[in-house]
Design an enzyme around this catalytic site. Sequence first.
Site, PDB file in Angstrom:
ATOM      1  N   TYR A  34     -11.475  -2.209  -4.881  1.00 38.24           N
ATOM      2  CA  TYR A  34     -11.429  -3.266  -3.877  1.00 38.24           C
ATOM      3  C   TYR A  34     -11.320  -2.686  -2.480  1.00 38.24           C
ATOM      4  O   TYR A  34     -11.101  -1.483  -2.303  1.00 38.24           O
ATOM      5  CB  TYR A  34     -10.256  -4.218  -4.153  1.00 38.24           C
ATOM      6  CG  TYR A  34      -8.886  -3.687  -3.779  1.00 38.24           C
ATOM      7  CD1 TYR A  34      -8.259  -2.698  -4.538  1.00 38.24           C
ATOM      8  CD2 TYR A  34      -8.214  -4.157  -2.644  1.00 38.24           C
ATOM      9  CE1 TYR A  34      -7.004  -2.214  -4.193  1.00 38.24           C
ATOM     10  CE2 TYR A  34      -6.963  -3.679  -2.294  1.00 38.24           C
ATOM     11  CZ  TYR A  34      -6.355  -2.711  -3.069  1.00 38.24           C
ATOM     12  OH  TYR A  34      -5.118  -2.236  -2.717  1.00 38.24           O
ATOM     13  N   LYS A 148      -9.380   3.344  -4.375  1.00 41.87           N
ATOM     14  CA  LYS A 148      -8.744   2.049  -4.097  1.00 41.87           C
ATOM     15  C   LYS A 148      -8.975   1.128  -5.297  1.00 41.87           C
ATOM     16  O   LYS A 148      -9.809   0.218  -5.278  1.00 41.87           O
ATOM     17  CB  LYS A 148      -9.294   1.441  -2.798  1.00 41.87           C
ATOM     18  CG  LYS A 148      -8.338   0.419  -2.191  1.00 41.87           C
ATOM     19  CD  LYS A 148      -8.611   0.209  -0.728  1.00 41.87           C
ATOM     20  CE  LYS A 148      -7.832  -0.957  -0.135  1.00 41.87           C
ATOM     21  NZ  LYS A 148      -6.389  -0.820  -0.184  1.00 41.87           N
ATOM     22  N   GLU A 180       2.916   8.466   0.655  1.00 44.26           N
ATOM     23  CA  GLU A 180       2.604   7.273   1.455  1.00 44.26           C
ATOM     24  C   GLU A 180       3.559   6.162   1.043  1.00 44.26           C
ATOM     25  O   GLU A 180       4.460   6.380   0.234  1.00 44.26           O
ATOM     26  CB  GLU A 180       1.147   6.859   1.238  1.00 44.26           C
ATOM     27  CG  GLU A 180       0.805   6.557  -0.209  1.00 44.26           C
ATOM     28  CD  GLU A 180      -0.647   6.126  -0.437  1.00 44.26           C
ATOM     29  OE1 GLU A 180      -1.307   5.713   0.536  1.00 44.26           O
ATOM     30  OE2 GLU A 180      -1.098   6.189  -1.584  1.00 44.26           O
ATOM     31  N   LEU A 204      -3.970   7.219  -0.492  1.00 44.80           N
ATOM     32  CA  LEU A 204      -5.199   6.516  -0.123  1.00 44.80           C
ATOM     33  C   LEU A 204      -5.578   6.897   1.305  1.00 44.80           C
ATOM     34  O   LEU A 204      -4.719   6.856   2.196  1.00 44.80           O
ATOM     35  CB  LEU A 204      -4.966   4.995  -0.208  1.00 44.80           C
ATOM     36  CG  LEU A 204      -6.232   4.185   0.032  1.00 44.80           C
ATOM     37  CD1 LEU A 204      -7.081   4.144  -1.232  1.00 44.80           C
ATOM     38  CD2 LEU A 204      -5.906   2.783   0.494  1.00 44.80           C
TER      39      LEU A 204
END
Length: 290
Positions: A34, A148, A180, A204
């Site tokens: 996505y 993702k 992250e 990411l």
Amino acid sequence: MSSSTVYLNGRFLPQEQAFVSVLDRGFVFGDGVYEVIPVYGGRLFRFDEHMQRLNNSLAAIRLDNPLEKTAWQTLLNTLVSKNGGGEQSLYLQLTRGVAPRDHPFPANTAPTLFASSNPLVPVDPALLARGASAITLEDTRWKHCNIKTISLLPNILLRQQALDANAQEAILIHDGLVTEGSASNLFIVSHGLIKTPPNGPFLLPGITRDLLLELAAANHIACQECNIDRHELLHADEVWIASSTRELLPITHIDGQPIGSGHAGPIWQTMNQLYQSYKQALIAGEVEQP
Ligand code: PDD
């Protein structure tokens, strides 16, 4: 309230009328990828970069992109205007399609293509003023965090653990190093220098993150992609998280301890101003669009 329009497999239709088979591999396996693209003044934010990341995610899961970039652009712009333009959050998802439940890739199966857009919810000004809280947690995800993927269960569990501890984000630690947030990238300011962990399989490659690096470089603000451990994180002058939905949000407390002064810091102010100016330039049509 009138229903929003969504796109599903070649058709624009009211959200209530959009249905996917129970055998869709997105539903059964989380087999899909996505993107979330913010829209400001009816214009897609960093469209090229989002398309590049989508193609990287698709290549990583070995799914062909059924649309050319210009077809995506037309589709997404149509969706945005059908939903009234202005400030929106676009969501798009591709799954490996509908097939009898079996792990191997199905032969000759069309992917399921879904896109929706909703009004962009601005970050709560009170939270922005006071700064957010985070907790550190062991990064329990896999070794392909650069994809993702819609398989977000670890991210969901980590985020909920943070919320249950009255914090807004979980900052993840892999092998002693900060990766992250559960749904955001991370920046710190240490001895006056902006630092963020380098891209790689454990985080990411955020579009917001990359824009911040670009803005810092263009404005001669020192910024380094380097490893950060938990000690440096907790002793930083400033910590921020960055994402399409939360923009650049200061984290003023981690694991119950104040970060720096315990308030949003001056370098956050500068970077946030640069980010907001970039948005205004996009709205004014001054940012080159593909
Ligand atoms: N998530 N890291 C993770 C794990 C994320 O889920 C996100 C964003 C980011 C920031 O990426 P970007 O700047 O491109 O938004 C980093 C989106 C917003 C979501 O899942 O809703």
